[in-house]
Structure formats: structure tokens, C-alpha cells
Write an enzyme that holds these catalytic residues in place. Structure first.
Site, PDB file in Angstrom:
ATOM      1  N   HIS A  11      36.566 112.758   9.417  1.00 45.63           N
ATOM      2  CA  HIS A  11      37.346 113.259  10.547  1.00 45.63           C
ATOM      3  C   HIS A  11      36.987 112.494  11.820  1.00 45.63           C
ATOM      4  O   HIS A  11      37.416 112.861  12.904  1.00 45.63           O
ATOM      5  CB  HIS A  11      37.101 114.769  10.744  1.00 45.63           C
ATOM      6  CG  HIS A  11      37.679 115.609   9.647  1.00 45.63           C
ATOM      7  ND1 HIS A  11      36.901 116.188   8.671  1.00 45.63           N
ATOM      8  CD2 HIS A  11      38.959 115.936   9.342  1.00 45.63           C
ATOM      9  CE1 HIS A  11      37.673 116.855   7.833  1.00 45.63           C
ATOM     10  NE2 HIS A  11      38.922 116.712   8.208  1.00 45.63           N
ATOM     11  N   ASN A  12      36.187 111.428  11.674  1.00 43.78           N
ATOM     12  CA  ASN A  12      35.748 110.624  12.808  1.00 43.78           C
ATOM     13  C   ASN A  12      36.774 109.519  13.075  1.00 43.78           C
ATOM     14  O   ASN A  12      36.883 108.573  12.296  1.00 43.78           O
ATOM     15  CB  ASN A  12      34.372 110.021  12.492  1.00 43.78           C
ATOM     16  CG  ASN A  12      33.798 109.204  13.639  1.00 43.78           C
ATOM     17  OD1 ASN A  12      34.519 108.687  14.476  1.00 43.78           O
ATOM     18  ND2 ASN A  12      32.487 109.083  13.657  1.00 43.78           N
ATOM     19  N   PRO A  13      37.533 109.619  14.174  1.00 44.59           N
ATOM     20  CA  PRO A  13      38.567 108.606  14.437  1.00 44.59           C
ATOM     21  C   PRO A  13      38.003 107.210  14.662  1.00 44.59           C
ATOM     22  O   PRO A  13      38.671 106.215  14.386  1.00 44.59           O
ATOM     23  CB  PRO A  13      39.278 109.134  15.695  1.00 44.59           C
ATOM     24  CG  PRO A  13      38.294 110.066  16.337  1.00 44.59           C
ATOM     25  CD  PRO A  13      37.485 110.647  15.222  1.00 44.59           C
ATOM     26  N   ASP A  67      28.878 106.890   4.273  1.00 45.33           N
ATOM     27  CA  ASP A  67      27.782 107.622   4.889  1.00 45.33           C
ATOM     28  C   ASP A  67      26.859 106.552   5.443  1.00 45.33           C
ATOM     29  O   ASP A  67      26.462 105.630   4.726  1.00 45.33           O
ATOM     30  CB  ASP A  67      27.042 108.525   3.897  1.00 45.33           C
ATOM     31  CG  ASP A  67      26.273 109.614   4.629  1.00 45.33           C
ATOM     32  OD1 ASP A  67      26.901 110.390   5.378  1.00 45.33           O
ATOM     33  OD2 ASP A  67      25.040 109.683   4.478  1.00 45.33           O
ATOM     34  N   GLY A  75      27.943 105.711  18.785  1.00 48.76           N
ATOM     35  CA  GLY A  75      26.687 106.100  18.155  1.00 48.76           C
ATOM     36  C   GLY A  75      25.509 105.318  18.711  1.00 48.76           C
ATOM     37  O   GLY A  75      25.280 105.284  19.926  1.00 48.76           O
ATOM     38  N   TYR A  76      24.774 104.661  17.828  1.00 45.04           N
ATOM     39  CA  TYR A  76      23.572 103.919  18.204  1.00 45.04           C
ATOM     40  C   TYR A  76      23.866 102.458  18.566  1.00 45.04           C
ATOM     41  O   TYR A  76      22.944 101.699  18.861  1.00 45.04           O
ATOM     42  CB  TYR A  76      22.540 103.965  17.069  1.00 45.04           C
ATOM     43  CG  TYR A  76      22.047 105.368  16.777  1.00 45.04           C
ATOM     44  CD1 TYR A  76      20.993 105.922  17.504  1.00 45.04           C
ATOM     45  CD2 TYR A  76      22.638 106.146  15.782  1.00 45.04           C
ATOM     46  CE1 TYR A  76      20.537 107.203  17.237  1.00 45.04           C
ATOM     47  CE2 TYR A  76      22.184 107.434  15.515  1.00 45.04           C
ATOM     48  CZ  TYR A  76      21.140 107.952  16.247  1.00 45.04           C
ATOM     49  OH  TYR A  76      20.695 109.233  15.988  1.00 45.04           O
ATOM     50  N   ASP A  77      25.136 102.063  18.551  1.00 52.26           N
ATOM     51  CA  ASP A  77      25.507 100.673  18.840  1.00 52.26           C
ATOM     52  C   ASP A  77      24.912 100.134  20.142  1.00 52.26           C
ATOM     53  O   ASP A  77      24.454  98.985  20.177  1.00 52.26           O
ATOM     54  CB  ASP A  77      27.028 100.508  18.885  1.00 52.26           C
ATOM     55  CG  ASP A  77      27.680 100.616  17.517  1.00 52.26           C
ATOM     56  OD1 ASP A  77      26.961 100.656  16.498  1.00 52.26           O
ATOM     57  OD2 ASP A  77      28.926 100.656  17.472  1.00 52.26           O
ATOM     58  N   LYS A 122      32.042  92.903  16.079  1.00 52.79           N
ATOM     59  CA  LYS A 122      31.407  93.966  15.310  1.00 52.79           C
ATOM     60  C   LYS A 122      32.013  94.055  13.908  1.00 52.79           C
ATOM     61  O   LYS A 122      31.277  94.120  12.918  1.00 52.79           O
ATOM     62  CB  LYS A 122      31.552  95.309  16.029  1.00 52.79           C
ATOM     63  CG  LYS A 122      30.895  96.449  15.253  1.00 52.79           C
ATOM     64  CD  LYS A 122      31.043  97.790  15.934  1.00 52.79           C
ATOM     65  CE  LYS A 122      30.431  98.890  15.074  1.00 52.79           C
ATOM     66  NZ  LYS A 122      30.618 100.228  15.644  1.00 52.79           N
ATOM     67  N   HIS A 165      27.485  96.543   9.253  1.00 54.09           N
ATOM     68  CA  HIS A 165      27.067  97.105   7.972  1.00 54.09           C
ATOM     69  C   HIS A 165      28.273  97.567   7.156  1.00 54.09           C
ATOM     70  O   HIS A 165      28.294  97.420   5.942  1.00 54.09           O
ATOM     71  CB  HIS A 165      26.079  98.250   8.189  1.00 54.09           C
ATOM     72  CG  HIS A 165      26.484  99.254   9.228  1.00 54.09           C
ATOM     73  ND1 HIS A 165      26.865  98.903  10.508  1.00 54.09           N
ATOM     74  CD2 HIS A 165      26.578 100.609   9.187  1.00 54.09           C
ATOM     75  CE1 HIS A 165      27.170 100.000  11.197  1.00 54.09           C
ATOM     76  NE2 HIS A 165      26.998 101.042  10.420  1.00 54.09           N
TER      77      HIS A 165
END
Length: 197
Positions: A8-10, A67, A151-153, A177, A182
Site C-alpha cells: 500500500h506504499n505508493p 520486503d 525512508g533511510y535514503d 536510484k 537494492h
């Protein structure tokens, strides 16, 4: 061909669509609007499979689930599977980042090594299951930089950059990116499997 991305993360949907467009333009990645399963796995692979199985069962389509998280060597690989919840159950990205930087406040550069892990599960409606992994090595900056990514980017400095020109992923363009991340690395491992669908 259409596949559903079990999130659900756009941000993840957009990132996957951009990665897929470069290597499999015939593949349409659609977002998932079904119920979220409980991610009670203790590894990236377990959680990716939980999500992909639920999305395949709900939609009847082949499902991809990513994940992922950041794994910091000096923290024994943490936050790892708990990356999204590092500062609590609210999935607060800013709080997660702040907590991680605070935990590493006195750690010198040589010991700030880390990697982003992306584990992607592919589950088909008839029950075939595959898991691939992509790792992006680097280290953590002492402060956030750049307005890109999520996030942690903003604190992750990937390996392989010219000395003196090292940037965080937050300073990268979306194209930079997508070509190195990853997720891009994991997806490259997935392409032969998708070709067989």
C-alpha cells in the site's frame, strides 16, 4: 502481462513501475488494494512471501512483494526487518531516521557500514513461489542530506562513488536510484523468472 505489487506504499509502487519499465515494458505493475496480512515473519523472505501469497489469493494475479530494509553492521544487522517500525508501530519514517542517527552518534565512519536489502517474492495464483535478493552496500552519513528518495535514503551513502563526491541516496536523481538500488538489483534477478510466466 499484469502483476500486482503487494504494497500500500505508493513510493514502492512508483519505484517498481520505473524499474520494470526499463527492463520489461510489457509488464504492467499495479498497486494492491486488498487487506494487509500480518507480517509476522522474522526474515525478509518470510514477510515477502506472506504479502505475495495474500495478494495473489486476493487478486488472482501473479503477485510481487518486496520486503526491504537497512541493515547496519555495528547494530548486528538491525534495523533489518524492523526498519519500518524502528521507532515504534506508527511507521514514522522521520522518527525512524532520527532514532538510527542518534544510536550511531558516536560511531566513527569506518564502523558505519550498512547495506540496503530488498527481498522480492513472486507468487503465482497456481502456487509457484520464488524469492530473489538484492543488496546495496554502503555506509551511513552523520546527518540527512538531499530531498529525494524516502525512508533511510537521506543517510545512506552507496559504495562505488568517486572520492570526495560521495552523496546520499537522498541526493540522487530518481533515475540514478532506480539504476543502482537494492530493488533494481533484486529485480534483475527476477527478470528470468518473469520471462517464464
Amino acid at each position: 502481462m499484469k502483476v500486482v505489487l503487494a504494497t500500500h506504499n505508493p513510493h514502492k509502487v512508483a519505484e517498481f513501475q520505473q524499474i520494470v519499465a526499463k527492463t520489461r515494458p510489457d509488464l504492467e505493475v499495479v498497486g494492491y488494494d486488498g487487506p494487509e496480512p500480518v507480517e509476522d515473519g522474522v526474515t525478509f523472505a518470510e514477510n515477502a512471501l506472506i504479502k505475495a501469497r495474500a495478494a495473489a489469493a486476493h487478486t488472482g494475479l501473479a503477485a510481487l512483494a518486496d520486503d526491504s530494509g537497512i541493515c547496519v553492521d555495528v547494530l548486528g544487522g538491525s534495523p533489518g526487518v524492523f526498519s519500518a517500525y524502528w521507532a515504534g508501530q506508527k511507521k514514522d519514517a522521520a522518527a525512524n531516521l532520527e532514532l538510527l542517527l542518534d544510536q550511531l552518534r558516536d560511531i566513527a565512519d569506518p564502523h558505519r557500514t550498512a547495506h540496503f536489502n530488498s527481498t522480492i517474492a513472486l507468487v503465482t495464483p497456481d502456487g509457484d513461489e520464488h524469492v530473489v535478493v538484492g543488496n546495496w552496500p554502503g555506509r551511513l552519513a552523520h546527518a540527512a542530506s538531499g530531498g529525494g528518495g524516502f525512508g533511510y535514503d537521506p543517510v545512506f551513502i552507496p559504495d562505488g562513488q568517486p572520492a570526495g563526491e560521495e552523496r546520499t541516496v537522498g541526493d540522487f536523481t530518481a533515475e540514478e536510484k532506480q539504476s543502482q538500488s537494492h530493488r533494481a538489483r533484486a529485480f534483475a534477478e527476477l527478470v528470468p523468472l518473469l520471462t517464464r510466466l
